[in-house]
Design a protein around this motif. Structure first.
Motif, PDB file in Angstrom:
ATOM      1  N   GLN A 180      10.528  -3.409  -0.269  1.00  0.00           N
ATOM      2  CA  GLN A 180       9.449  -2.366  -0.694  1.00  0.00           C
ATOM      3  C   GLN A 180       7.993  -2.965  -0.370  1.00  0.00           C
ATOM      4  N   TYR A 207       5.416  -0.402   2.093  1.00  0.00           N
ATOM      5  CA  TYR A 207       4.141  -0.039   1.705  1.00  0.00           C
ATOM      6  C   TYR A 207       3.177  -0.541   2.827  1.00  0.00           C
ATOM      7  N   GLY A 240       1.522   2.314   5.085  1.00  0.00           N
ATOM      8  CA  GLY A 240      -0.206   2.346   4.935  1.00  0.00           C
ATOM      9  C   GLY A 240      -0.921   2.007   6.150  1.00  0.00           C
ATOM     10  N   TYR A 275       2.424  10.662  -2.281  1.00  0.00           N
ATOM     11  CA  TYR A 275       2.409   9.223  -2.370  1.00  0.00           C
ATOM     12  C   TYR A 275       1.053   8.616  -2.865  1.00  0.00           C
TER      13      TYR A 275
END
Length: 314
Positions: free
Chosen positions: A198, A202, A206, A261
């Protein structure tokens, strides 16, 4: 939990839940999405053939557009055929290896599209802010490098994420609450510790999103500044008109991703996420050829010339 990390996966296939489990909606949805997919294939293949066939479109802008059409074509083809088959299938299964392949291809083409839109923004910046040096700056070598970089980066990231995801253990649960194999629904099924995965999602998402968005925003800030310095209204309109199609495509694509998101977690619902996923995996690849052709005189002119050549041959 530590033991689960070392447990060999017992799942050999997954079941794709789909958009809905209502039997009365399966055939109508099949018809709708079949139509969307046919339009997507026709539009994107048409753009690719047109750019390759017409000498007037052999410029950097249309070189990048042909690759965007190719990515959209592949992007939708990774998702649509299996989705369409499942609307009519009694058993909506996908094998373990096919699921991994679908995830890898989906990530590859999605990340490529994000950076292709950024590359196209840079191309518009050079064309408007440095028109006299455009052909020199955007040489064939530079164009190939600008195209190769997104493909190489996206393939590397997709391969890495796919390997990490499918090294997790899947013990018994195998119903993916989605219409394709995606990272987040797969993590929900894993009996391993998914915290590291996870964090990776991200971090990479990102980085990819922020970097590409910054390139687009900075490019358009300089473009807007250059357009405002043009003295004549006709000149400003002509300069801006070359950006309208790309700006529309960027707004729709990034707007969908931001909606999906960056909305507060309390507002998230599975139905909303599925709707957003349908939009950016199937609807946007259908819209892009329309966006780049309906308001583009050069594309419409090339289409007219191609049709005339075909009629002469016939």
């Amino acid at each position: 939990m530590a033991e689960a990390n070392h447990t060999k996966s017992t799942v050999k296939e997954f079941i794709l839940f789909g958009i809905t489990d209502r039997p009365d909606l399966q055939v109508p949805l099949f018809v709708v999405f079949l139509l969307i997919y046919v339009i997507t294939l026709t539009g994107n293949l048409g753009i690719i053939v047109l750019i390759r066939a017409d000498s007037h479109l052999r410029t950097p802008m249309y070189f990048f557009l042909s690759h965007l059409a190719f990515v959209d074509l592949c992007y939708s083809s990774v998702i649509a055929p299996k989705m369409l088959a499942n609307f009519l299938a009694a058993k909506k299964t996908i094998s373990y290896n096919a699921c991994a392949a679908q995830l890898g291809c989906f990530l590859t083409f999605m990340i490529t599209e994000i950076f292709l839109l950024a590359v196209m923004a840079y191309d518009r910046y050079v064309a408007i802010c440095n028109p006299l040096l455009y052909q020199t700056i955007m040489s064939q070598k530079v164009c190939i490098q600008l195209i190769a970089a997104p493909y190489i980066y996206s393939f590397s990231v997709a391969l890495f994420h796919t390997i990490v995801t499918f090294r997790l253990s899947f013990c018994s649960a195998n119903v993916i609450n989605h219409f394709y194999c995606d990272d987040v629904p797969l993590l929900a099924l894993s009996c391993s510790d998914t915290s590291t995965k996870q964090i990776l999602i991200y971090a990479f998402a990102g980085f990819t999103f922020i970097c590409s968005l910054l390139i687009v925003l900075i490019s358009y800030i300089f473009i807007l500044s250059a357009i405002l310095r043009i003295s004549s209204a006709q000149g400003r309109h002509k300069a801006f008109s070359t950006c309208v199609s790309h700006l529309t495509a960027v707004t729709i694509f990034y707007g969908t991703l931001i909606f999906m998101y960056l909305q507060p977690r309390t507002n998230h619902s599975l139905g909303t996420d599925k709707f957003a996923s349908v939009f950016y995996t199937l609807v946007i690849p259908m819209l892009n050829p329309l966006i780049y052709s309906l308001r583009n005189k050069e594309v419409k002119g090339a289409l007219k010339r191609t049709v005339q050549r075909i009629l002469v041959v016939l």
